[in-house]
Design a protein around this motif. Structure first.
Motif, short mmCIF file in Angstrom:
data_model
loop_
_atom_site.label_atom_id
_atom_site.label_comp_id
_atom_site.label_asym_id
_atom_site.label_seq_id
_atom_site.Cartn_x
_atom_site.Cartn_y
_atom_site.Cartn_z
N VAL A 1 0.71 -1.21 -0.20
CA VAL A 1 -0.01 0.12 -0.07
C VAL A 1 1.10 1.36 0.03
N VAL A 2 1.98 1.33 0.66
CA VAL A 2 2.75 2.59 0.96
C VAL A 2 3.52 2.85 -0.50
N GLY A 3 3.83 1.27 -1.11
CA GLY A 3 4.60 1.61 -2.32
C GLY A 3 3.72 2.06 -3.44
N CYS A 4 2.63 1.62 -3.59
CA CYS A 4 1.55 2.10 -4.47
C CYS A 4 1.02 3.65 -4.11
N CYS A 5 1.22 4.11 -3.00
CA CYS A 5 0.92 5.50 -2.74
C CYS A 5 2.06 6.28 -3.32
N LEU A 6 3.40 5.94 -3.05
CA LEU A 6 4.47 6.49 -3.52
C LEU A 6 4.52 6.50 -4.86
N TYR A 7 4.16 5.52 -5.51
CA TYR A 7 4.00 5.64 -7.10
C TYR A 7 3.14 6.54 -7.51
N PHE A 8 1.97 6.72 -6.98
CA PHE A 8 0.89 7.35 -7.20
C PHE A 8 1.29 8.89 -7.02
N LEU A 9 2.17 9.12 -5.85
CA LEU A 9 3.07 10.54 -5.81
C LEU A 9 3.93 10.83 -6.82
N ALA A 10 4.64 10.02 -7.16
CA ALA A 10 5.78 10.16 -8.20
C ALA A 10 5.02 10.47 -9.55
N VAL A 11 4.06 9.85 -9.80
CA VAL A 11 3.09 10.15 -11.02
C VAL A 11 2.68 11.58 -11.04
N ILE A 12 2.09 12.08 -9.98
CA ILE A 12 1.71 13.31 -9.86
C ILE A 12 2.35 14.34 -9.80
N LEU A 13 3.76 14.12 -9.37
CA LEU A 13 4.69 15.19 -9.45
C LEU A 13 5.36 15.22 -10.97
#
Length: 57
Positions: A38-50
């Motif tokens: 879950v944390v890894g997916c949230c970080l991927y989502f944050l990276a895509v947003i950035l």
């Protein structure tokens, strides 16, 4: 200059997310495994947003 800092942050976030997702396969605790995914997916989502934000600026 700001874009290079942003790209560096995106790269670090993506590496940390990848390490979390890959290390989740070697955990003994099921709850900790799910937490890492879950944390890894949230970080991927944050990276895509950035990344999208960097193209819009």
């Amino acid at each position: 200059m700001f874009q290079y800092v942003l790209y560096g942050c995106i790269a670090v976030i993506a590496v940390v997310a990848t390490v979390l997702c890959l290390s989740a396969a070697f955990g003994k605790s099921r709850a900790f495994h799910t937490f890492k995914i879950v944390v890894g997916c949230c970080l991927y989502f944050l990276a895509v947003i950035l990344l999208v934000a960097s193209f819009l600026t």
